[in-house]
Motif scaffolding. Sequence first.
Motif, mmCIF file in Angstrom:
data_model
loop_
_atom_site.group_PDB
_atom_site.id
_atom_site.type_symbol
_atom_site.label_atom_id
_atom_site.label_comp_id
_atom_site.label_asym_id
_atom_site.label_seq_id
_atom_site.Cartn_x
_atom_site.Cartn_y
_atom_site.Cartn_z
ATOM 1 N N ASN A 1 -10.765 -2.200 6.252
ATOM 2 C CA ASN A 1 -11.054 -2.032 7.683
ATOM 3 C C ASN A 1 -12.552 -2.248 7.880
ATOM 4 O O ASN A 1 -13.326 -1.308 7.949
ATOM 5 N N ASN B 1 -11.529 3.207 0.794
ATOM 6 C CA ASN B 1 -10.146 3.638 0.519
ATOM 7 C C ASN B 1 -9.885 5.023 1.109
ATOM 8 O O ASN B 1 -9.113 5.802 0.549
ATOM 9 N N GLY B 2 -10.525 5.321 2.210
ATOM 10 C CA GLY B 2 -10.377 6.635 2.816
ATOM 11 C C GLY B 2 -10.897 7.742 1.909
ATOM 12 O O GLY B 2 -10.511 8.904 2.042
ATOM 13 N N ASP C 1 0.877 -1.172 0.000
ATOM 14 C CA ASP C 1 0.000 0.000 0.000
ATOM 15 C C ASP C 1 0.915 1.222 0.000
ATOM 16 O O ASP C 1 1.428 1.632 1.023
ATOM 17 N N GLY D 1 -0.804 4.435 1.683
ATOM 18 C CA GLY D 1 -1.602 4.187 2.880
ATOM 19 C C GLY D 1 -3.086 4.331 2.621
ATOM 20 O O GLY D 1 -3.510 4.987 1.666
ATOM 21 N N GLN D 2 -3.894 3.659 3.454
ATOM 22 C CA GLN D 2 -5.358 3.717 3.382
ATOM 23 C C GLN D 2 -5.910 3.305 2.020
ATOM 24 O O GLN D 2 -6.853 3.902 1.520
ATOM 25 N N GLN D 3 -5.292 2.259 1.438
ATOM 26 C CA GLN D 3 -5.764 1.779 0.142
ATOM 27 C C GLN D 3 -6.020 0.276 0.224
ATOM 28 O O GLN D 3 -5.161 -0.479 0.675
ATOM 29 N N PRO E 1 -12.261 3.773 7.133
ATOM 30 C CA PRO E 1 -11.051 3.924 6.326
ATOM 31 C C PRO E 1 -9.969 2.943 6.782
ATOM 32 O O PRO E 1 -9.855 2.652 7.984
ATOM 33 N N PRO E 2 -9.170 2.415 5.842
ATOM 34 C CA PRO E 2 -8.116 1.459 6.206
ATOM 35 C C PRO E 2 -7.147 2.056 7.228
ATOM 36 O O PRO E 2 -6.933 3.266 7.270
ATOM 37 N N ARG E 3 -6.551 1.166 8.002
ATOM 38 C CA ARG E 3 -5.572 1.599 9.014
ATOM 39 C C ARG E 3 -4.142 1.531 8.496
ATOM 40 O O ARG E 3 -3.201 1.755 9.242
ATOM 41 N N THR E 4 -3.979 1.174 7.211
ATOM 42 C CA THR E 4 -2.615 1.033 6.678
ATOM 43 C C THR E 4 -1.900 2.372 6.574
ATOM 44 O O THR E 4 -2.508 3.404 6.286
ATOM 45 N N LYS E 5 -0.577 2.302 6.764
ATOM 46 C CA LYS E 5 0.297 3.460 6.608
ATOM 47 C C LYS E 5 1.092 3.282 5.307
ATOM 48 O O LYS E 5 1.207 2.162 4.803
#
Length: 200
Positions: free
Chosen positions: A143, A188-189, A28, A31-33, A156-160
Amino acid sequence: MTHEEIHIPAGHGKAFTVRTGQCFELVDVEGQQVGDLTALASADRDEHVFLPVTRLALGRLQFVRGDSLLTNHRRPILRLENDIAGADILFGVCDRYRYEIDFGMRDYHRSCRDNFVEALAEFGVSERQAGIASDNGVNIFINQRLDEHGAFHLDPPRTKPGDAAVFTACLDAIVAISACPEDGSPCNGGNPTPMMVRLL
Ligand SMILES: [Zn+2]
């Protein structure tokens, strides 16, 4: 050692092949994808990820580190090797009707299903085979949760930036990834961004 990198523009998809035992990372980038993923056996494109069998084998609705996606022949095809911010084996992937019906969009909007069909065509996978594999796509980094009443919640996703999911191929396979184009939900935020695959 350099690894092949496959860049996936925001809202688009790419496919690639992996050999049994080979690993790849789904990154990602910003982030948030959410990255949607499906796979078919190289030797038989009628063998593909099949979510009902996967859920039955896991005995639960979560897909976490150490879990494998199973095919319609009940064989593992891809195994997740690390802890990730979220994954979903329930929702399926977005298609053009998600945008037309659910979001009321009049103009064509890219979708994970169309991205899969387009990307897999480059490997000679028919639209029918790609469609079935798409209908069994997994949402990586999503998420989403079920509450105690059985209701879904999507945030929204928690990915950075740079977070990655690492997979090992359990079969020679054709893998397709879609950088989910969905912009009408928190999926996807609200802002679809690129992804990258690194073949290890
Ligand atoms: Zn999507």
